[in-house]
Write a protein that holds these residues in place. Sequence first.
Motif, PDB file in Angstrom:
ATOM      1  N   THR A  19       0.827  -1.202   0.000  1.00 49.02           N
ATOM      2  CA  THR A  19       0.000   0.000   0.000  1.00 49.02           C
ATOM      3  C   THR A  19       0.857   1.246   0.000  1.00 49.02           C
ATOM      4  O   THR A  19       2.030   1.213   0.408  1.00 49.02           O
ATOM      5  CB  THR A  19      -0.933   0.023   1.227  1.00 49.02           C
ATOM      6  OG1 THR A  19      -1.723   1.201   1.168  1.00 49.02           O
ATOM      7  CG2 THR A  19      -0.151   0.007   2.536  1.00 49.02           C
ATOM      8  N   THR A  20       0.276   2.355  -0.427  1.00 44.80           N
ATOM      9  CA  THR A  20       0.980   3.631  -0.386  1.00 44.80           C
ATOM     10  C   THR A  20       0.267   4.605   0.534  1.00 44.80           C
ATOM     11  O   THR A  20       0.588   5.779   0.538  1.00 44.80           O
ATOM     12  CB  THR A  20       1.063   4.237  -1.800  1.00 44.80           C
ATOM     13  OG1 THR A  20      -0.260   4.423  -2.310  1.00 44.80           O
ATOM     14  CG2 THR A  20       1.827   3.314  -2.740  1.00 44.80           C
ATOM     15  N   GLU A  56     -11.528   0.084  -0.753  1.00 45.72           N
ATOM     16  CA  GLU A  56     -10.875   0.645  -1.930  1.00 45.72           C
ATOM     17  C   GLU A  56     -11.035   2.158  -1.984  1.00 45.72           C
ATOM     18  O   GLU A  56     -10.109   2.878  -2.382  1.00 45.72           O
ATOM     19  CB  GLU A  56     -11.442   0.011  -3.199  1.00 45.72           C
ATOM     20  CG  GLU A  56     -10.752   0.503  -4.465  1.00 45.72           C
ATOM     21  CD  GLU A  56     -11.455   0.058  -5.734  1.00 45.72           C
ATOM     22  OE1 GLU A  56     -10.774  -0.224  -6.724  1.00 45.72           O
ATOM     23  OE2 GLU A  56     -12.703  -0.002  -5.726  1.00 45.72           O
ATOM     24  N   ARG A  61      -4.972   2.347  -3.801  1.00 45.66           N
ATOM     25  CA  ARG A  61      -3.755   1.760  -4.360  1.00 45.66           C
ATOM     26  C   ARG A  61      -3.205   0.643  -3.476  1.00 45.66           C
ATOM     27  O   ARG A  61      -2.009   0.388  -3.433  1.00 45.66           O
ATOM     28  CB  ARG A  61      -2.689   2.842  -4.572  1.00 45.66           C
ATOM     29  CG  ARG A  61      -3.115   3.874  -5.622  1.00 45.66           C
ATOM     30  CD  ARG A  61      -1.971   4.808  -5.977  1.00 45.66           C
ATOM     31  NE  ARG A  61      -0.802   4.100  -6.473  1.00 45.66           N
ATOM     32  CZ  ARG A  61      -0.675   3.600  -7.705  1.00 45.66           C
ATOM     33  NH1 ARG A  61      -1.672   3.728  -8.588  1.00 45.66           N
ATOM     34  NH2 ARG A  61       0.429   2.978  -8.072  1.00 45.66           N
ATOM     35  N   ASP A  62      -4.080  -0.065  -2.821  1.00 48.01           N
ATOM     36  CA  ASP A  62      -3.702  -1.178  -1.965  1.00 48.01           C
ATOM     37  C   ASP A  62      -3.930  -2.482  -2.726  1.00 48.01           C
ATOM     38  O   ASP A  62      -5.060  -2.823  -3.074  1.00 48.01           O
ATOM     39  CB  ASP A  62      -4.540  -1.144  -0.684  1.00 48.01           C
ATOM     40  CG  ASP A  62      -4.102  -2.175   0.334  1.00 48.01           C
ATOM     41  OD1 ASP A  62      -3.970  -3.355  -0.037  1.00 48.01           O
ATOM     42  OD2 ASP A  62      -3.917  -1.803   1.503  1.00 48.01           O
ATOM     43  N   GLN A  66      -7.401  -4.872  -3.669  1.00 45.29           N
ATOM     44  CA  GLN A  66      -7.766  -5.227  -5.035  1.00 45.29           C
ATOM     45  C   GLN A  66      -7.943  -6.744  -5.171  1.00 45.29           C
ATOM     46  O   GLN A  66      -8.860  -7.218  -5.840  1.00 45.29           O
ATOM     47  CB  GLN A  66      -6.687  -4.735  -6.008  1.00 45.29           C
ATOM     48  CG  GLN A  66      -6.564  -3.217  -6.096  1.00 45.29           C
ATOM     49  CD  GLN A  66      -7.837  -2.559  -6.596  1.00 45.29           C
ATOM     50  OE1 GLN A  66      -8.530  -3.086  -7.456  1.00 45.29           O
ATOM     51  NE2 GLN A  66      -8.152  -1.380  -6.050  1.00 45.29           N
ATOM     52  N   LYS A  88      -5.018  -5.439 -11.348  1.00 50.76           N
ATOM     53  CA  LYS A  88      -4.653  -4.248 -10.567  1.00 50.76           C
ATOM     54  C   LYS A  88      -3.763  -4.639  -9.391  1.00 50.76           C
ATOM     55  O   LYS A  88      -2.781  -3.959  -9.083  1.00 50.76           O
ATOM     56  CB  LYS A  88      -5.909  -3.546 -10.053  1.00 50.76           C
ATOM     57  CG  LYS A  88      -6.589  -2.643 -11.065  1.00 50.76           C
ATOM     58  CD  LYS A  88      -7.694  -1.838 -10.398  1.00 50.76           C
ATOM     59  CE  LYS A  88      -8.330  -0.868 -11.359  1.00 50.76           C
ATOM     60  NZ  LYS A  88      -9.398  -0.052 -10.692  1.00 50.76           N
ATOM     61  N   LEU A  92      -0.051  -3.139  -8.784  1.00 54.07           N
ATOM     62  CA  LEU A  92       0.245  -2.362  -7.576  1.00 54.07           C
ATOM     63  C   LEU A  92       1.289  -3.041  -6.701  1.00 54.07           C
ATOM     64  O   LEU A  92       1.993  -2.368  -5.934  1.00 54.07           O
ATOM     65  CB  LEU A  92      -1.038  -2.129  -6.776  1.00 54.07           C
ATOM     66  CG  LEU A  92      -2.051  -1.172  -7.410  1.00 54.07           C
ATOM     67  CD1 LEU A  92      -3.374  -1.209  -6.648  1.00 54.07           C
ATOM     68  CD2 LEU A  92      -1.496   0.253  -7.436  1.00 54.07           C
TER      69      LEU A  92
END
Length: 248
Positions: A19-20, A56, A61-62, A66, A88, A92
């Motif tokens: 994750t970000t 989500e 962006r995890d 996804q 996705k 990612l």
Amino acid sequence: MRSRLILPAVCLLLAGCVTTTSGPPRQEARAHYLLGASALGENNPTMALQEFLAAEKAAPRDAEIQDGLAQAYLQKRAYDLAEKHYRKAIDLSDGAPQYYNNLGALYLTMERYDDAIPVFRKAAENLLFATPEVAWTGIGLAYFQKHDYVAAERYYRKARELNPRYTQALFRLGELYYGQDRPVEAVEALSRAVELNPRFVEGHYWLGLAAMKARDNNRARRAFQETIKLAPDSEQARLARNYLLILP
């Protein structure tokens, strides 16, 4: 030869997060993710989908989220959406092998065997994948469905060499041997599978079939009786009762 597909049990929920995001949105996402994972475990894909969509929204962006979405869509038989979210997750996570493996399992479900093989291979050949035997077995099953039984056996054996205790590789070998009229080898593989997993209903049922073909009626009887004991209301149990009636 009769065959079944690898269940999405090969999927790896809770396998580690990529994750970000951080801080409160991340905490909110994690809470929704865990609720979604719990709902999947309870066979409630609608609730799971609701929770994963909320997760989500908080953490778009995890990769783990996804993957959860993909599994929920898979259970809802929304296969195109499942594929989208598995891809996705792969992007990612910079190609995490567990997500390639899960995408391969989806392609088996969709009967896209030629697509499944290279995807499983990406997982199997990644040295960071903790369970490559799962992906090699997936490749074997894809070849089995394509009626390339020589290749299927080769990959099942490769999976077994990597992990001699992996039940699915043993079961698939037994299934293959049964269909090739190699009942003694089928009995050996299936016996080992149920020894490792005594509650493996389908393994006991197929052991009964293989033992019948090998003319080992006592072993067949025990296997069918165990099938009925473990899952009395299942289709396998219904068929096992019928076989017990005709065994000498």
